[in-house]
Design a protein around this motif. Structure first.
Motif, PDB file in Angstrom:
ATOM      1  N   MET A  74      -1.909  -1.315   5.371  1.00 46.22           N
ATOM      2  CA  MET A  74      -1.713  -2.815   5.327  1.00 46.22           C
ATOM      3  C   MET A  74      -2.157  -3.383   6.791  1.00 46.22           C
ATOM      4  O   MET A  74      -2.371  -4.544   6.797  1.00 46.22           O
ATOM      5  CB  MET A  74      -0.264  -3.180   4.758  1.00 46.22           C
ATOM      6  CG  MET A  74      -0.050  -2.847   3.411  1.00 46.22           C
ATOM      7  SD  MET A  74      -0.954  -4.180   2.185  1.00 46.22           S
ATOM      8  CE  MET A  74      -0.256  -5.699   2.570  1.00 46.22           C
ATOM      9  N   VAL A  92       8.277   7.253  -5.771  1.00 48.58           N
ATOM     10  CA  VAL A  92       7.578   6.029  -6.398  1.00 48.58           C
ATOM     11  C   VAL A  92       6.177   5.643  -5.400  1.00 48.58           C
ATOM     12  O   VAL A  92       5.353   5.199  -6.148  1.00 48.58           O
ATOM     13  CB  VAL A  92       8.586   4.846  -6.616  1.00 48.58           C
ATOM     14  CG1 VAL A  92       9.633   5.267  -7.215  1.00 48.58           C
ATOM     15  CG2 VAL A  92       8.873   4.559  -5.411  1.00 48.58           C
ATOM     16  N   GLY A  93       6.215   5.963  -4.146  1.00 52.36           N
ATOM     17  CA  GLY A  93       5.222   5.563  -3.391  1.00 52.36           C
ATOM     18  C   GLY A  93       3.812   6.487  -3.810  1.00 52.36           C
ATOM     19  O   GLY A  93       2.727   5.885  -4.013  1.00 52.36           O
ATOM     20  N   PHE A 138      -0.715   7.201   6.059  1.00 52.25           N
ATOM     21  CA  PHE A 138      -1.501   8.093   4.910  1.00 52.25           C
ATOM     22  C   PHE A 138      -2.203   8.991   5.270  1.00 52.25           C
ATOM     23  O   PHE A 138      -3.488   9.298   4.718  1.00 52.25           O
ATOM     24  CB  PHE A 138      -1.922   7.144   3.700  1.00 52.25           C
ATOM     25  CG  PHE A 138      -1.418   5.745   3.588  1.00 52.25           C
ATOM     26  CD1 PHE A 138       0.085   6.049   2.978  1.00 52.25           C
ATOM     27  CD2 PHE A 138      -1.810   4.551   3.735  1.00 52.25           C
ATOM     28  CE1 PHE A 138       1.066   4.730   2.738  1.00 52.25           C
ATOM     29  CE2 PHE A 138      -0.840   3.624   3.564  1.00 52.25           C
ATOM     30  CZ  PHE A 138       0.268   3.531   3.034  1.00 52.25           C
ATOM     31  N   ARG A 141       0.871  -1.323   0.100  1.00 54.56           N
ATOM     32  CA  ARG A 141      -0.081   0.008   0.059  1.00 54.56           C
ATOM     33  C   ARG A 141       0.903   1.304  -0.036  1.00 54.56           C
ATOM     34  O   ARG A 141       0.391   2.299  -0.485  1.00 54.56           O
ATOM     35  CB  ARG A 141      -1.090   0.058   1.048  1.00 54.56           C
ATOM     36  CG  ARG A 141      -1.855   1.260   1.392  1.00 54.56           C
ATOM     37  CD  ARG A 141      -2.949   1.277  -0.077  1.00 54.56           C
ATOM     38  NE  ARG A 141      -3.909   2.267   0.205  1.00 54.56           N
ATOM     39  CZ  ARG A 141      -4.463   2.675  -0.749  1.00 54.56           C
ATOM     40  NH1 ARG A 141      -4.229   2.485  -2.216  1.00 54.56           N
ATOM     41  NH2 ARG A 141      -5.578   3.392  -0.741  1.00 54.56           N
ATOM     42  N   CYS A 142       2.187   1.141   0.481  1.00 57.08           N
ATOM     43  CA  CYS A 142       2.932   2.245   0.304  1.00 57.08           C
ATOM     44  C   CYS A 142       3.384   2.585  -1.040  1.00 57.08           C
ATOM     45  O   CYS A 142       3.978   3.618  -1.245  1.00 57.08           O
ATOM     46  CB  CYS A 142       4.198   2.156   1.301  1.00 57.08           C
ATOM     47  SG  CYS A 142       3.752   2.051   3.073  1.00 57.08           S
ATOM     48  N   GLY A 143       3.132   1.649  -1.888  1.00 59.19           N
ATOM     49  CA  GLY A 143       3.479   1.765  -3.220  1.00 59.19           C
ATOM     50  C   GLY A 143       5.156   1.530  -3.589  1.00 59.19           C
ATOM     51  O   GLY A 143       5.614   2.305  -4.501  1.00 59.19           O
ATOM     52  N   SER A 144       5.657   0.689  -2.838  1.00 59.65           N
ATOM     53  CA  SER A 144       7.208   0.402  -2.835  1.00 59.65           C
ATOM     54  C   SER A 144       7.656  -0.385  -3.939  1.00 59.65           C
ATOM     55  O   SER A 144       8.868  -1.207  -4.002  1.00 59.65           O
ATOM     56  CB  SER A 144       7.754   0.155  -1.577  1.00 59.65           C
ATOM     57  OG  SER A 144       9.063   0.783  -1.195  1.00 59.65           O
ATOM     58  N   TYR A 145       6.793  -0.666  -4.729  1.00 59.00           N
ATOM     59  CA  TYR A 145       7.029  -1.575  -5.829  1.00 59.00           C
ATOM     60  C   TYR A 145       8.377  -1.526  -6.723  1.00 59.00           C
ATOM     61  O   TYR A 145       9.028  -2.573  -6.820  1.00 59.00           O
ATOM     62  CB  TYR A 145       5.891  -1.743  -6.938  1.00 59.00           C
ATOM     63  CG  TYR A 145       4.505  -2.048  -6.134  1.00 59.00           C
ATOM     64  CD1 TYR A 145       4.392  -3.245  -5.365  1.00 59.00           C
ATOM     65  CD2 TYR A 145       3.412  -1.281  -6.595  1.00 59.00           C
ATOM     66  CE1 TYR A 145       3.018  -3.503  -4.993  1.00 59.00           C
ATOM     67  CE2 TYR A 145       2.186  -1.426  -5.986  1.00 59.00           C
ATOM     68  CZ  TYR A 145       1.866  -2.439  -5.507  1.00 59.00           C
ATOM     69  OH  TYR A 145       0.662  -2.909  -4.751  1.00 59.00           O
ATOM     70  N   VAL A 161       2.415   5.530  -7.096  1.00 65.94           N
ATOM     71  CA  VAL A 161       1.329   4.477  -7.132  1.00 65.94           C
ATOM     72  C   VAL A 161      -0.034   4.919  -6.598  1.00 65.94           C
ATOM     73  O   VAL A 161      -0.943   4.405  -7.220  1.00 65.94           O
ATOM     74  CB  VAL A 161       1.862   3.186  -6.308  1.00 65.94           C
ATOM     75  CG1 VAL A 161       1.030   2.331  -6.117  1.00 65.94           C
ATOM     76  CG2 VAL A 161       3.147   2.667  -6.938  1.00 65.94           C
ATOM     77  N   TRP A 162      -0.053   5.770  -5.628  1.00 68.76           N
ATOM     78  CA  TRP A 162      -1.032   6.323  -5.087  1.00 68.76           C
ATOM     79  C   TRP A 162      -1.879   7.134  -6.020  1.00 68.76           C
ATOM     80  O   TRP A 162      -3.051   7.372  -6.227  1.00 68.76           O
ATOM     81  CB  TRP A 162      -0.888   7.216  -3.733  1.00 68.76           C
ATOM     82  CG  TRP A 162      -0.948   6.475  -2.642  1.00 68.76           C
ATOM     83  CD1 TRP A 162       0.130   5.461  -2.059  1.00 68.76           C
ATOM     84  CD2 TRP A 162      -1.792   6.338  -1.592  1.00 68.76           C
ATOM     85  NE1 TRP A 162      -0.207   5.014  -1.006  1.00 68.76           N
ATOM     86  CE2 TRP A 162      -1.240   5.631  -0.636  1.00 68.76           C
ATOM     87  CE3 TRP A 162      -3.132   6.971  -1.393  1.00 68.76           C
ATOM     88  CZ2 TRP A 162      -2.319   4.839   0.393  1.00 68.76           C
ATOM     89  CZ3 TRP A 162      -3.722   6.743  -0.179  1.00 68.76           C
ATOM     90  CH2 TRP A 162      -3.431   5.792   0.637  1.00 68.76           C
ATOM     91  N   TYR A 198       1.572  -4.391  -8.559  1.00 69.51           N
ATOM     92  CA  TYR A 198       2.814  -4.254  -9.530  1.00 69.51           C
ATOM     93  C   TYR A 198       2.246  -4.128 -11.011  1.00 69.51           C
ATOM     94  O   TYR A 198       3.374  -3.505 -11.724  1.00 69.51           O
ATOM     95  CB  TYR A 198       3.579  -5.648  -9.387  1.00 69.51           C
ATOM     96  CG  TYR A 198       4.533  -5.795  -8.118  1.00 69.51           C
ATOM     97  CD1 TYR A 198       5.704  -5.280  -8.027  1.00 69.51           C
ATOM     98  CD2 TYR A 198       4.362  -6.427  -7.069  1.00 69.51           C
ATOM     99  CE1 TYR A 198       6.700  -5.372  -7.080  1.00 69.51           C
ATOM    100  CE2 TYR A 198       4.990  -6.741  -5.923  1.00 69.51           C
ATOM    101  CZ  TYR A 198       6.426  -5.972  -6.060  1.00 69.51           C
ATOM    102  OH  TYR A 198       7.123  -6.196  -4.897  1.00 69.51           O
TER     103      TYR A 198
END
Lengths: 194, 808
Positions: free
Chosen positions: B210, B689-690, B262, A176-180, B693-694, B726
């Motif tokens: 999470m 990068v986090g 968040f 969920r942090c988006g650390s992919y 994604v958000w 991903y």
């Protein structure tokens, strides 16, 4: 991936069979606090991180619950407890597996590896763990043990994956942090650390 | 400037624990005698509890007691917005009514099933516009649907025609609750060559951290020990003490790591559920573990505010944004809270510097999830709405899409917002140049809207902003006679590693090797100073100031001790190699171990027993008083800074959209930060990068779905409220930063966590719009089915401007 039992195929089977622990009402049932009488075998032995462990397991108990609440292996996290997030990923017979979605009773002949079992006896980190440290792959860290175990399973199956292959192999694990990006950097570094 | 630590990568001390599973989250703890709590929650979206009969449950073996709203609020429930610990007036499905403690969770669940709760069903509403309409149901207690600051709950109604006109795409005509404006709006539109007007929606959606917000509590020797989950450490404990009703000196909050926040775990009033095991434990005198499920996390974990809005923007022939008029109905959910709408208007003023701007906003409740701050609250909702408008203006005026952004970009010396606050510094044109250069924006223009079979290329450019810095907090450092530097840091461990990177400012001042520094955090009885909550991207700016200040206080004391003992003036001394020594003759001096020994012998101000800053917060005073006399101490209270420390981002992206499926792949993305000096490059990259994604989730996937008949949430899980995976994100995201220091911070740093999302959402939405020949959905998210419906010319089923359902 192992052509016989992929994680995705496995989860599909679990969901189809209705055996997945899913909702709030099932929480207590899955975590093995139930103590019914009767003739059901309760004390079983499972192979966890190379050690045979005797453990009292309820019939409906998931592997994640056994690991966390019976064996104290709290590195395995529960993010959703219903096969959506991958935080509970462990490696079973070299296949990345959602520990929330398998019953411990089905693990009697299996070889289970958790994040606690990866370090060498002298304390050296596994190459995946070391790579994740060097690349600062985790953010909040809650999904990290699952990401580590998914990467370990991938590299056993394919020791030299492309970034694209790694991306697909890791796609059962949500961050969920988006650390992919940082996890993929970690996987690719782990390949080098080998 | 050459730094020893700032701008360099390091391994934050908690990272090995995260990759080995050794670090403990709240639910990983156990305590001898621990029992388990389960919640009875509201099964209906709006109700009043008339009676609770728990007699059968309480008579069961293994049941130790229950806790109700009457227990936690003996003087009545607070009549204000925000989540409550427990309630007799539920305004959303899943709101906790009571908690029960038992020997195990099965017993607790069984006992809860035997409790009879008599509810009076009340009308519920899911869409704020339905509530605004005359005769529409009202979400809040007392048949009210809004909360007015300093006045309390109230009812706001429009005529049916006003609601219908708004849904039909017109400017709302009703008076707004809140208004602010800058400049001459009429003149601004009169000067416009291009004017664009549209209604829009943005979806509310859950934070979905999470780690579910489980908590464990016990009492020992009159002190409460609370294992919980929070973005913040001392700020959380400072706010949680009064909620639980325990003196601040008697609460120990333990939080080694938090599985995501968040915005929804920054402050005590956003996690009041942690008071449940604390109060239950006090009542039954046993340690209590309250495990929270994913569904419960959805309910009490909060959500972003959704917008139903109207915007009109005008541009002069030269591309200058001459006027912007914004009207937003914000969905405040079941418990109210949040000021996202005004922040959205502020963001437009910051990023595009219009000659005139008017904001009008009204907040209306719905019987849906609790709303609160979520990553870039307001700024990020408006980002995907405004970006395509900039592109339309650029195309209409014959200006490049990059140029129109540079023309309107904020710069050093500019001001923005309702108070016209100056930026502490701003380098947005430089960020635009860097991003477009790194992405080869100009070179890619030839690919724009290029077709390959059913696929088409779209290019997008976006900007993000959030104000990113506070001040007025405290700092503490100590040094024992071993000469090691102990950095007492009250910053929470939410995954940004700011607790560690802010500590580097203290090490920098004392030129201390990092391996000789110990960060004291994790639990508040480590004598920690107060900090601002770790929200609003503020931690880097706020707490490098306090860490730097505390270490500077220690440095000055070192020099004073050395000068007194060894001769000369403090100004004659400097530090290097863990020694304080004369500048002229480095052989004259003390090692850090020696000066710490001397400080301990001298006591008084050197050990925190005298001459403390008068403005220290109560929390810091408690910590300092417990440390006083035990070690060499530096203490600091940070005065207020001037201006608005901004965090800016710019993103470029290229997508390939499949016109047959409505799906797209992000082929490439570059996102650039402008946030002052970079303290921790790897941490900065993670935030970029986090946030990306958000931003992808905001633009393409995440939303609330509710069953309109029964008000039941349908998106309580990860696959229902689709979180990007991903495979939804680029194979690799390019990052970079401008790295110019901010003058209001001693190491030049500002924050970035929130704007990293907004720029990506803006760029991705612009790219989707571009691929579809400029079709402006004016909504977030834009899902594949919406794209297919548009391409097929099919009417959507969703009501215009719907909230908590499709299209919003």
């Amino acid at each position: 991936m192992n052509p016989k039992v992929t994680r995705r195929r496995f989860i599909k089977g679990v969901v189809a069979s209705g055996a997945a622990a899913t909702t709030t009402g099932m929480w207590y049932a899955a975590n093995g606090q139930d103590r019914p009488g009767g003739a059901v075998e309760r004390l079983i032995r499972i192979n966890v991180n190379g050690q045979m462990r005797s453990v009292d397991v309820a019939p409906q108990e998931t592997l994640a619950s056994t690991l966390r609440y019976k064996l104290g292996l709290t590195g395995t996290k529960l993010g959703c407890n219903r096969g959506e997030c991958g935080a509970c990923t462990v490696v079973v017979d070299d296949v990345a597996t959602y520990a929330c979605s398998v019953l411990t009773h089905s693990m009697k002949n299996a070889r289970i590896e958790t994040v606690e079992g990866l370090e060498s006896p002298n304390g050296d980190l596994h190459p995946v763990q070391q790579a994740f440290v060097e690349e600062l792959s985790p953010q909040c860290g809650y999904c990290t043990p699952g990401q580590v175990m998914a990467a370990v399973a991938l590299l056993r199956e394919n020791p030299n994956p492309t970034r694209e292959e790694a991306r697909h192999a890791m796609s059962g694990n949500i961050c969920r942090c988006g650390s992919y990006d940082s996890y993929l950097d970690g996987v690719m570094r782990a390949v080098q650390l080998g | 400037m050459a730094y020893m630590h700032i701008g360099k990568d390091f391994v934050p001390p908690d990272v090995p624990g995260k990759v080995t599973g050794r670090i403990k989250y709240a639910e990983d703890y156990t305590r001898e005698g621990m029992v388990y709590s389960r919640l009875l929650t509201s099964p209906i979206p709006h109700a009043r509890v008339l009676d609770i009969d728990a007699s059968e449950a309480l008579a069961m073996d293994g049941v130790f007691g229950i806790l109700t709203a009457d227990d936690v609020y003996p003087d009545g429930e607070p009549q204000s917005t925000g989540l409550k610990i427990l309630t007799n007036e539920p305004t959303l499905v899943g709101e906790p009514i009571l908690a029960l403690a038992a020997i195990d969770e099965k017993t607790a669940e069984t006992a809860i099933s035997r409790i009879n709760v008599t509810f009076e069903r009340l009308p519920f509403v899911l869409d704020p516009l339905d509530s605004l309409a005359e005769g529409g149901a009202n979400a809040y207690p007392g048949d009210q649907n809004t909360f007015v600051f300093r006045q309390g709950f109230a009812t706001e109604k429009w005529t049916e025609d006003q609601v219908a006109s708004f849904r039909a795409g017109n400017e709302p005509t009703a008076e707004a609750q809140q208004t602010w404006s800058l400049g001459d709006l009429e003149a601004g539109f009169a000067a416009s060559e291009f004017v664009y007007e549209t209604t829009f929606t943005t979806a509310g959606y859950p934070h979905h951290s999470m780690e579910p917000r489980s908590a464990m509590a016990y009492w020992e020797d009159g002190k409460l020990y609370l294992h919980g989950t929070s973005q913040s450490l001392t700020a959380l404990a400072d706010g949680m003490a009064p909620i639980i009703g325990v003196p601040k000196e008697d609460i120990v909050f333990i939080n080694a790591a938090t599985g995501g926040g968040f915005g929804q775990r920054a402050r005590a009033n956003s996690i009041p559920s942690m008071a449940i095991p604390a109060k239950l434990s006090q009542k039954i005198n046993r340690p209590v573990m309250m495990r929270i499920t994913r569904e419960e996390e959805f309910t009490i974990g909060g959500a972003r505010q959704g917008f139903q809005g109207w915007i009109k923007a005008g541009f002069k022939p030269d591309g200058v944004m001459s006027a912007c008029d914004l009207y937003i109905i914000s969905d405040n959910g079941g418990k109210g809270g949040g000021g996202d709408a005004s922040s959205a208007a502020d963001c437009i003023d910051v990023l595009y510097q219009p000659d005139a701007l008017r904001f009008r906003g009204t907040s209306i409740g719905s019987n849906t999830a609790h709303r609160g701050a979520q990553r870039g609250p307001g700024q990020n909702q408006i980002a995907p709405i405004i970006a395509p408008i900039l592109d339309k203006a650029a195309d209409a005026l014959g200006i490049s899409r990059l140029e129109i952004r540079k023309i309107n970009a904020p710069r050093n010396g500019d001001v923005a917002g309702p108070r016209q606050t100056p930026f502490t510094s701003a380098y947005v044109p430089e960020s635009l140049d860097m991003a477009t250069r790194q992405f080869d924006w100009e070179g890619r223009q030839a690919r724009r809207r290029q077709r390959n079979g059913s696929k088409v290329i779209g290019l997008g450019l976006g900007q993000g902003y959030h104000n990113a810095g506070r001040s007025g907090m405290d700092g503490i450092v100590t040094m024992g006679t071993d000469g090691r530097l102990k950095i007492h840091n009250g910053v929470g461990n939410l995954g940004t590693y700011s607790y560690a990177s802010t500590s580097r400012a203290a090490a920098e001042v004392l030129k201390m090797p990092w391996e000789n520094c110990d960060i004291l955090n994790v639990r508040t009885d480590n004598h920690l100073p107060i900090t601002s909550p770790q929200d609003g991207s503020n931690s880097i700016f706020t707490n490098t100031r306090t860490m730097f200040g505390a270490a500077t206080d220690m440095l000055n004391k070192m020099k004073e001790i050395a000068a007194t003992d060894l001769g000369g003036d403090p100004a004659d001394y400097d530090v290097s190699n863990e020694r304080v020594h004369q500048i002229a003759d480095e052989s004259i001096g003390y090692t850090y171990a020696e000066v710490a020994q001397r400080a301990t012998e001298l006591g008084g101000k050197f050990t925190g027993e005298a001459d403390l800053p008068e403005e220290l917060a109560e929390w810091t005073q408690i910590s300092v008083s417990r440390l006083a006399g035990s070690a060499f101490m530096g203490v600091y209270h940070d005065p207020r800074h001037e201006g608005n420390p901004p965090g800016f981002t710019v993103t470029c992206c290229e997508i390939e959209l499949d016109l047959e499926t409505g799906k797209y792949e992000i082929l490439d993305m570059v996102t650039i930060a402008e946030s002052g000096t970079i303290v921790h490059p790897q941490g900065m990259e993670n935030q970029l990068v986090g946030g990306a994604v958000w931003g992808i989730g905001l633009s393409g996937y995440e939303r609330h779905l509710y069953d309109p008949q029964n008000g039941l949430p349908a998106s309580t899980g990860y696959w229902q409220s689709k979180v990007p995976t991903y495979l939804d994100t680029p194979v690799k995201i390019g990052t970079g930063w401008v790295d110019l220091p901010d003058p209001e911070n001693p190491v030049g740093a500002r924050g970035i966590g929130e704007p990293s999302m907004g720029a990506v959402s803006a760029a991705l939405t612009a790219a989707i719009t571009d691929a579809l020949d400029g079709h402006h959905f004016a909504t977030a998210p834009i899902t594949a089915d919406m794209i297919i419906n548009h391409l097929a010319g099919t009417e959507e089923n969703a009501a215009p401007l719907a909230q908590n359902n499709f299209r919003g």
